[in-house]
Design a protein around this motif. Structure first.
Motif, mmCIF file in Angstrom:
data_model
loop_
_atom_site.group_PDB
_atom_site.id
_atom_site.type_symbol
_atom_site.label_atom_id
_atom_site.label_comp_id
_atom_site.label_asym_id
_atom_site.label_seq_id
_atom_site.Cartn_x
_atom_site.Cartn_y
_atom_site.Cartn_z
ATOM 1 N N ILE A 8 61.534 50.974 26.948
ATOM 2 C CA ILE A 8 60.580 50.077 26.684
ATOM 3 C C ILE A 8 59.730 50.314 28.017
ATOM 4 N N LEU A 9 60.454 50.223 29.161
ATOM 5 C CA LEU A 9 59.793 50.432 30.529
ATOM 6 C C LEU A 9 59.118 52.063 30.546
ATOM 7 N N GLN A 10 59.861 52.776 30.113
ATOM 8 C CA GLN A 10 59.260 54.165 30.241
ATOM 9 C C GLN A 10 57.901 54.172 29.414
ATOM 10 N N SER A 11 58.063 53.784 28.070
ATOM 11 C CA SER A 11 56.964 54.141 27.228
ATOM 12 C C SER A 11 55.653 53.204 27.427
ATOM 13 N N ALA A 12 55.844 52.168 28.069
ATOM 14 C CA ALA A 12 54.995 51.178 28.448
ATOM 15 C C ALA A 12 54.123 51.882 29.594
ATOM 16 N N LYS A 13 54.937 52.522 30.314
ATOM 17 C CA LYS A 13 54.444 53.161 31.529
ATOM 18 C C LYS A 13 53.524 54.456 31.330
ATOM 19 N N ASN A 14 54.036 55.051 30.447
ATOM 20 C CA ASN A 14 53.274 56.211 29.735
ATOM 21 C C ASN A 14 52.164 56.015 28.973
ATOM 22 N N ASP A 15 52.202 55.077 27.909
ATOM 23 C CA ASP A 15 51.245 54.970 26.846
ATOM 24 C C ASP A 15 50.091 54.086 27.264
ATOM 25 N N ASN A 16 50.000 53.339 28.337
ATOM 26 C CA ASN A 16 49.021 52.267 28.490
ATOM 27 C C ASN A 16 48.114 52.837 29.854
ATOM 28 N N ASN A 17 48.175 54.025 30.004
ATOM 29 C CA ASN A 17 47.157 54.278 31.107
ATOM 30 C C ASN A 17 47.243 53.731 32.462
ATOM 31 N N ASN A 18 48.483 53.310 32.833
ATOM 32 C CA ASN A 18 48.888 52.282 34.072
ATOM 33 C C ASN A 18 48.071 51.179 34.117
ATOM 34 N N GLU A 19 47.861 50.443 32.890
ATOM 35 C CA GLU A 19 47.104 48.830 32.869
ATOM 36 C C GLU A 19 48.213 48.188 32.326
ATOM 37 N N ASP A 20 49.531 48.377 32.471
ATOM 38 C CA ASP A 20 50.640 47.556 31.770
ATOM 39 C C ASP A 20 51.053 46.812 32.949
ATOM 40 N N VAL A 21 52.177 45.866 32.756
ATOM 41 C CA VAL A 21 52.804 45.236 33.706
ATOM 42 C C VAL A 21 53.695 46.148 34.610
ATOM 43 N N TRP A 22 54.194 47.511 34.248
ATOM 44 C CA TRP A 22 54.812 48.300 34.999
ATOM 45 C C TRP A 22 54.094 49.172 35.824
ATOM 46 N N GLY A 23 53.057 49.736 35.430
ATOM 47 C CA GLY A 23 52.255 50.599 36.030
ATOM 48 C C GLY A 23 50.985 50.422 36.989
ATOM 49 N N TRP A 24 50.758 49.039 36.867
ATOM 50 C CA TRP A 24 49.583 48.635 37.441
ATOM 51 C C TRP A 24 49.567 48.825 39.354
ATOM 52 N N SER A 25 50.824 48.937 39.649
ATOM 53 C CA SER A 25 50.886 49.075 41.092
ATOM 54 C C SER A 25 50.902 50.747 41.575
ATOM 55 N N CYS A 26 50.939 51.532 40.775
ATOM 56 C CA CYS A 26 51.007 52.809 40.830
ATOM 57 C C CYS A 26 49.426 53.584 41.019
ATOM 58 N N VAL A 27 48.802 52.778 40.892
ATOM 59 C CA VAL A 27 47.245 53.383 40.435
ATOM 60 C C VAL A 27 46.510 52.848 41.578
ATOM 61 N N ASP A 28 45.584 53.744 42.194
ATOM 62 C CA ASP A 28 44.903 53.483 43.323
ATOM 63 C C ASP A 28 43.494 52.963 42.588
ATOM 64 N N ASN A 29 43.208 51.752 42.653
ATOM 65 C CA ASN A 29 41.957 51.146 41.936
ATOM 66 C C ASN A 29 41.270 49.931 42.932
ATOM 67 N N LYS A 30 40.360 49.198 42.433
ATOM 68 C CA LYS A 30 39.663 48.253 43.171
ATOM 69 C C LYS A 30 40.526 47.107 43.543
ATOM 70 N N ARG A 31 41.309 46.744 42.884
ATOM 71 C CA ARG A 31 42.341 45.793 42.875
ATOM 72 C C ARG A 31 43.236 46.061 44.081
ATOM 73 N N ARG A 32 43.901 47.324 44.136
ATOM 74 C CA ARG A 32 44.613 47.863 45.322
ATOM 75 C C ARG A 32 43.872 47.828 46.738
ATOM 76 N N GLN A 33 42.737 47.936 46.685
ATOM 77 C CA GLN A 33 42.011 47.907 47.733
ATOM 78 C C GLN A 33 41.610 46.427 48.354
ATOM 79 N N VAL A 34 41.403 45.773 47.264
ATOM 80 C CA VAL A 34 41.166 44.316 47.875
ATOM 81 C C VAL A 34 42.063 43.505 48.195
ATOM 82 N N PHE A 35 43.648 43.630 47.506
ATOM 83 C CA PHE A 35 44.729 42.988 47.795
ATOM 84 C C PHE A 35 45.601 43.775 48.712
#
Length: 90
Positions: A8-35
């Protein structure tokens, strides 16, 4: 159970374009810059990656334990059978 959790962990990370519970912290986006000053995103990303590794290690250890118990119980069962056959022969 650990295998299902790892899947479940790996499929959620692979299928949701890093917008899931597991992959959000590994993406360099605006939220990462703000917080960035409040959340250590690199640490959270590493922790989530290591959770998958720990799940897989747990699966391997459980399989080894099940195999070991199976061998021990088979040995006990075969010794009981041998003891009964020896009693009948004597």
């Amino acid at each position: 159970m650990w295998g299902i959790a790892a899947g479940i962990l790996q499929s959620a990370k692979n299928d949701n374009n890093n917008e899931d519970v597991w992959g959000w912290s590994c993406v360099d986006n605006k939220r990462r810059q703000v917080f960035a000053d409040k959340v250590d995103y690199a640490l959270v990303c590493r922790m989530q990656s290591w959770s998958l590794v720990c799940c897989l290690i747990e699966v391997v250890l459980e399989c080894i334990a099940i195999l070991l118990y199976s061998v021990v119980f088979y040995r006990y069962y075969s010794k009981q059978r041998l003891r009964k056959s020896m009693d009948v022969r004597d």
